[in-house]
Structure formats: structure tokens, C-alpha cells
Design a protein around this motif. Structure first.
Motif, PDB file in Angstrom:
ATOM      1  N   LEU A  98       0.838  -1.163   0.025  1.00 11.10           N
ATOM      2  CA  LEU A  98       0.136   0.140  -0.035  1.00 11.10           C
ATOM      3  C   LEU A  98       0.997   1.189  -0.159  1.00 11.10           C
ATOM      4  O   LEU A  98       0.710   2.235  -0.772  1.00 11.10           O
ATOM      5  N   ALA A  99       2.075   1.095   0.813  1.00 13.28           N
ATOM      6  CA  ALA A  99       2.921   2.443   0.995  1.00 13.28           C
ATOM      7  C   ALA A  99       3.390   2.516  -0.382  1.00 13.28           C
ATOM      8  O   ALA A  99       3.772   3.730  -1.041  1.00 13.28           O
ATOM      9  N   LEU A 100       3.854   1.489  -1.035  1.00  8.69           N
ATOM     10  CA  LEU A 100       4.464   1.761  -2.519  1.00  8.69           C
ATOM     11  C   LEU A 100       3.626   2.280  -3.572  1.00  8.69           C
ATOM     12  O   LEU A 100       3.843   3.062  -4.275  1.00  8.69           O
ATOM     13  N   VAL A 101       2.370   1.802  -3.288  1.00  8.54           N
ATOM     14  CA  VAL A 101       1.295   2.196  -4.354  1.00  8.54           C
ATOM     15  C   VAL A 101       0.922   3.528  -4.226  1.00  8.54           C
ATOM     16  O   VAL A 101       0.952   4.584  -5.022  1.00  8.54           O
ATOM     17  N   ILE A 102       0.677   4.235  -2.858  1.00 10.57           N
ATOM     18  CA  ILE A 102       0.466   5.469  -2.615  1.00 10.57           C
ATOM     19  C   ILE A 102       1.845   6.391  -3.047  1.00 10.57           C
ATOM     20  O   ILE A 102       1.480   7.511  -3.564  1.00 10.57           O
ATOM     21  N   THR A 103       3.020   5.965  -2.714  1.00 14.72           N
ATOM     22  CA  THR A 103       4.050   6.901  -3.137  1.00 14.72           C
ATOM     23  C   THR A 103       4.426   6.777  -4.688  1.00 14.72           C
ATOM     24  O   THR A 103       5.117   7.470  -5.362  1.00 14.72           O
ATOM     25  N   GLY A 104       3.611   5.890  -5.412  1.00 14.24           N
ATOM     26  CA  GLY A 104       3.820   5.862  -6.786  1.00 14.24           C
ATOM     27  C   GLY A 104       5.176   4.929  -7.290  1.00 14.24           C
ATOM     28  O   GLY A 104       5.351   4.991  -8.332  1.00 14.24           O
ATOM     29  N   LYS A 105       5.378   4.192  -6.411  1.00 18.51           N
ATOM     30  CA  LYS A 105       6.391   3.313  -6.672  1.00 18.51           C
ATOM     31  C   LYS A 105       5.751   1.912  -7.140  1.00 18.51           C
ATOM     32  O   LYS A 105       4.694   1.852  -6.891  1.00 18.51           O
ATOM     33  N   ASN A 106       6.475   1.141  -8.177  1.00 23.68           N
ATOM     34  CA  ASN A 106       6.113  -0.232  -8.434  1.00 23.68           C
ATOM     35  C   ASN A 106       5.673  -0.999  -7.253  1.00 23.68           C
ATOM     36  O   ASN A 106       6.754  -1.473  -6.578  1.00 23.68           O
ATOM     37  N   ALA A 107       4.477  -1.570  -7.046  1.00 23.61           N
ATOM     38  CA  ALA A 107       4.273  -2.588  -5.843  1.00 23.61           C
ATOM     39  C   ALA A 107       4.835  -4.023  -6.497  1.00 23.61           C
ATOM     40  O   ALA A 107       5.514  -4.568  -5.679  1.00 23.61           O
ATOM     41  N   ALA A 108       5.015  -4.459  -7.754  1.00 29.13           N
ATOM     42  CA  ALA A 108       5.393  -5.659  -8.327  1.00 29.13           C
ATOM     43  C   ALA A 108       5.803  -5.204  -9.587  1.00 29.13           C
ATOM     44  O   ALA A 108       5.136  -4.624 -10.413  1.00 29.13           O
ATOM     45  N   THR A 109       6.935  -5.636 -10.082  1.00 27.05           N
ATOM     46  CA  THR A 109       7.400  -5.467 -11.548  1.00 27.05           C
ATOM     47  C   THR A 109       7.683  -6.717 -12.025  1.00 27.05           C
ATOM     48  O   THR A 109       8.565  -7.434 -11.653  1.00 27.05           O
ATOM     49  N   THR A 165      12.565  10.463 -13.307  1.00 30.02           N
ATOM     50  CA  THR A 165      13.800  11.273 -13.562  1.00 30.02           C
ATOM     51  C   THR A 165      14.330  11.610 -12.140  1.00 30.02           C
ATOM     52  O   THR A 165      13.859  11.504 -11.162  1.00 30.02           O
ATOM     53  N   ALA A 166      15.412  12.336 -12.048  1.00 28.60           N
ATOM     54  CA  ALA A 166      16.163  12.867 -10.894  1.00 28.60           C
ATOM     55  C   ALA A 166      15.084  13.636 -10.022  1.00 28.60           C
ATOM     56  O   ALA A 166      15.102  13.708  -8.683  1.00 28.60           O
ATOM     57  N   THR A 167      14.203  14.367 -10.692  1.00 31.89           N
ATOM     58  CA  THR A 167      13.163  14.996  -9.759  1.00 31.89           C
ATOM     59  C   THR A 167      11.893  14.327  -9.637  1.00 31.89           C
ATOM     60  O   THR A 167      10.923  14.971  -9.136  1.00 31.89           O
ATOM     61  N   GLY A 168      11.871  13.227 -10.118  1.00 35.48           N
ATOM     62  CA  GLY A 168      10.648  12.518 -10.260  1.00 35.48           C
ATOM     63  C   GLY A 168       9.626  12.817 -11.164  1.00 35.48           C
ATOM     64  O   GLY A 168       9.360  14.027 -11.436  1.00 35.48           O
ATOM     65  N   PRO A 169       8.256  12.087 -11.285  1.00 35.17           N
ATOM     66  CA  PRO A 169       7.582  12.534 -12.207  1.00 35.17           C
ATOM     67  C   PRO A 169       6.665  13.746 -11.622  1.00 35.17           C
ATOM     68  O   PRO A 169       6.497  13.731 -10.198  1.00 35.17           O
ATOM     69  N   THR A 170       5.949  14.412 -12.364  1.00 39.23           N
ATOM     70  CA  THR A 170       5.261  15.669 -11.747  1.00 39.23           C
ATOM     71  C   THR A 170       3.651  15.237 -11.673  1.00 39.23           C
ATOM     72  O   THR A 170       3.159  16.035 -10.925  1.00 39.23           O
ATOM     73  N   ASN A 221       6.750  13.910 -18.608  1.00 45.33           N
ATOM     74  CA  ASN A 221       7.508  13.577 -17.051  1.00 45.33           C
ATOM     75  C   ASN A 221       6.207  12.967 -16.161  1.00 45.33           C
ATOM     76  O   ASN A 221       6.394  13.015 -14.918  1.00 45.33           O
ATOM     77  N   THR A 222       5.201  12.261 -16.699  1.00 42.52           N
ATOM     78  CA  THR A 222       4.031  11.847 -16.188  1.00 42.52           C
ATOM     79  C   THR A 222       4.405  10.402 -15.955  1.00 42.52           C
ATOM     80  O   THR A 222       4.598   9.582 -17.052  1.00 42.52           O
ATOM     81  N   ARG A 223       3.849   9.889 -14.660  1.00 39.71           N
ATOM     82  CA  ARG A 223       3.871   8.695 -14.425  1.00 39.71           C
ATOM     83  C   ARG A 223       2.460   7.889 -14.717  1.00 39.71           C
ATOM     84  O   ARG A 223       1.662   8.309 -14.341  1.00 39.71           O
ATOM     85  N   VAL A 224       2.565   6.978 -15.817  1.00 39.72           N
ATOM     86  CA  VAL A 224       1.302   6.209 -16.263  1.00 39.72           C
ATOM     87  C   VAL A 224       1.380   4.777 -15.353  1.00 39.72           C
ATOM     88  O   VAL A 224       2.048   4.136 -15.766  1.00 39.72           O
ATOM     89  N   VAL A 225       0.289   4.501 -14.816  1.00 37.79           N
ATOM     90  CA  VAL A 225       0.152   3.213 -13.977  1.00 37.79           C
ATOM     91  C   VAL A 225      -0.818   2.332 -14.798  1.00 37.79           C
ATOM     92  O   VAL A 225      -1.805   3.059 -15.032  1.00 37.79           O
ATOM     93  N   PHE A 226      -0.419   1.307 -14.922  1.00 36.91           N
ATOM     94  CA  PHE A 226      -1.136   0.347 -15.565  1.00 36.91           C
ATOM     95  C   PHE A 226      -1.548  -0.679 -14.566  1.00 36.91           C
ATOM     96  O   PHE A 226      -0.672  -1.341 -13.989  1.00 36.91           O
ATOM     97  N   GLN A 227      -2.921  -0.709 -14.218  1.00 38.37           N
ATOM     98  CA  GLN A 227      -3.593  -1.710 -13.308  1.00 38.37           C
ATOM     99  C   GLN A 227      -4.465  -2.567 -13.604  1.00 38.37           C
ATOM    100  O   GLN A 227      -5.239  -2.456 -14.406  1.00 38.37           O
ATOM    101  N   ASN A 228      -3.841  -3.800 -13.602  1.00 28.74           N
ATOM    102  CA  ASN A 228      -4.640  -5.157 -13.865  1.00 28.74           C
ATOM    103  C   ASN A 228      -5.731  -5.465 -12.848  1.00 28.74           C
ATOM    104  O   ASN A 228      -5.472  -6.045 -11.947  1.00 28.74           O
ATOM    105  N   ASN A 229      -6.925  -5.185 -13.356  1.00 27.00           N
ATOM    106  CA  ASN A 229      -8.246  -5.475 -12.705  1.00 27.00           C
ATOM    107  C   ASN A 229      -8.993  -6.616 -13.371  1.00 27.00           C
ATOM    108  O   ASN A 229     -10.032  -6.919 -13.081  1.00 27.00           O
ATOM    109  N   SER A 230      -8.162  -7.070 -14.373  1.00 31.24           N
ATOM    110  CA  SER A 230      -8.756  -8.347 -14.798  1.00 31.24           C
ATOM    111  C   SER A 230      -8.579  -9.752 -14.425  1.00 31.24           C
ATOM    112  O   SER A 230      -7.904  -9.532 -13.086  1.00 31.24           O
TER     113      SER A 230
END
Length: 150
Positions: A21-32, A41-46, A68-77
Motif C-alpha cells: 500500500l505504501a509503495l502504491v501511494i508513493t507511486g512506486k511499483n508494487a510489483a514489477t 527522472t532525478a526530480t521524479g514524475p510531476t 514526465n507523467t507516470r502512467v500506472v497500468f493496473q490489472n483489474n482483469s
């Protein structure tokens, strides 16, 4: 299983859930998936945008985002999917991307999950290049969309 072991097991599960949950909230990959990685980037996505993959495909399939936008692909299938840059099967439309780069590129520049994303799992990519970028599910190429980066 006695009560003490049950409580320890439940506590461990709760800890794993909180970390994810913390990884998802901070925008990190929960699983790769294997070989897939998205680095900011060095400054992070905006900004961040989410595309949900369901049993009927991507929603929304087409989006417009800023550079510089992070696009999250969420698998709800109920099945695996594999988000990747067009064109199928090479995945080379987005600069620096390609299925041949899987396992080689680790700086987050490959718009390719490089493997199946399981149901309930997220994969993300930071779009650093302006343009119109088609994408698809490598496992079902008829499921596709477009990301316009301004």
C-alpha cells in the motif's frame, strides 16, 4: 495451527499489505514483472495517471498527459496482461523501447513490461518523450490504446 502461529502469520500478512500500500501511494511499483522497471527522472514524475486493464481491455484506452507523467497500468482483469509500446511484436515505437531491450535496459526507459503482469498487480512507466505513443497488450494485441504526451 495454534493461536500464536496464527497471530504471527496474520501480522506478517498485514505488514506485507502495508508495504505494498505504501509503495502504491508513493507511486512506486508494487510489483514489477521480470525485466520491467520504471524509474522516475532525478526530480521524479510531476503527475500520475492510471489506465485500468479489465476483461474488456484498457480504460481509458486513450489519454493525454504532460511530459514526465507516470502512467500506472493496473490489472483489474482475471488474466495476465503485458503492456508495451506499439508496434507489435517489436515494441519499438517509443524511443529506446523494444522487446529486445528486456533484461538489458534497467533505467526505466523501456516502455515494455517485459513480461506478464498478474491480476491485481500494477506496472508503471514515466513518459519523458513528447509525442503520440500507441500501446497494446502483448498477450492480446487487439487490446490497445494511445497516450499523447504534451
Amino acid at each position: 495451527m495454534n493461536n500464536k502461529k496464527l497471530y504471527v502469520w496474520m501480522a506478517a500478512e498485514a505488514l506485507v499489505f502495508m508495504v505494498i500500500l505504501a509503495l502504491v501511494i508513493t507511486g512506486k511499483n508494487a510489483a514489477t514483472p521480470s525485466g520491467g522497471q520504471s524509474a522516475a527522472t532525478a526530480t521524479g514524475p510531476t503527475e500520475q495517471a492510471t489506465i485500468v486493464y479489465g476483461d474488456k481491455g484498457f480504460s481509458p484506452a486513450n489519454i493525454e498527459v504532460s511530459e514526465n507523467t507516470r502512467v500506472v497500468f493496473q490489472n483489474n482483469s482475471t488474466k495476465d496482461f503485458w503492456p508495451a509500446s506499439n508496434n507489435h511484436p517489436s515494441h519499438t515505437l517509443y524511443p529506446g523501447s523494444g522487446i529486445s531491450e528486456c533484461g538489458k535496459v534497467t533505467d526505466g526507459s523501456n516502455f515494455d513490461a517485459c513480461g506478464p503482469v498478474k491480476p491485481g498487480v500494477l506496472w508503471s512507466f514515466v513518459f519523458k518523450e513528447k509525442g503520440t505513443w500507441g500501446y497494446h497488450d502483448h498477450l492480446n494485441p487487439s487490446q490497445a490504446g494511445t497516450i499523447v504526451v504534451k
